[in-house]
Scaffold this motif. Structure first.
Motif, PDB file in Angstrom:
ATOM      1  N   MET A  62       0.849  -1.193   0.000  1.00  0.00           N
ATOM      2  CA  MET A  62       0.000   0.000   0.000  1.00  0.00           C
ATOM      3  C   MET A  62       0.879   1.235   0.000  1.00  0.00           C
ATOM      4  SD  MET A  62      -2.915  -1.127   2.766  1.00  0.00           S
ATOM      5  CE  MET A  62      -3.541   0.503   2.877  1.00  0.00           C
ATOM      6  N   SER A  72      -3.058   7.362  -4.504  1.00  0.00           N
ATOM      7  CA  SER A  72      -2.806   6.211  -3.639  1.00  0.00           C
ATOM      8  C   SER A  72      -2.979   4.928  -4.440  1.00  0.00           C
ATOM      9  CB  SER A  72      -3.772   6.206  -2.462  1.00  0.00           C
ATOM     10  OG  SER A  72      -3.589   7.367  -1.683  1.00  0.00           O
ATOM     11  N   VAL A  74      -2.839   0.394  -4.178  1.00  0.00           N
ATOM     12  CA  VAL A  74      -2.787  -0.847  -3.422  1.00  0.00           C
ATOM     13  C   VAL A  74      -2.488  -1.958  -4.420  1.00  0.00           C
ATOM     14  CG1 VAL A  74      -4.051  -2.483  -1.995  1.00  0.00           C
ATOM     15  CG2 VAL A  74      -4.422  -0.031  -1.699  1.00  0.00           C
TER      16      VAL A  74
END
Length: 80
Positions: A62, A72, A74
């Motif tokens: 992550m 962001s 993941v």
């Protein structure tokens, strides 16, 4: 386990109301009101197939950007 034709001995009043046409109309109205007040739900999932970065040993990687959530990522390693 109840058979299809059997009815439980004691139903709560809300269970009786839920099975009526008025209960269905009321529930649909509340769902419409929730959509109008909350706005559309963005449940879009981004899937990236290739990962050309450095190898990682953890199953989940992550990298969260506190300033911009769109940056962001993941990464879930497939362990098959």
């Amino acid at each position: 386990m109840l058979e299809r034709d059997e009815v439980p001995a004691e139903l709560r009043p809300i269970d009786k109301f839920r099975g009526t046409a008025a209960g269905a109309v009321f529930a649909a109205g509340l769902l419409g009101l929730a959509d109008a007040l909350e706005g559309p739900r963005d449940e879009r999932v981004e899937i990236v197939v290739d990962y050309a970065g450095e190898p990682f040993s953890d199953r989940i990687l992550m990298r969260l950007d506190p300033d911009n959530a769109a940056d962001s990522i993941v990464v879930v390693r497939n362990t098959y």
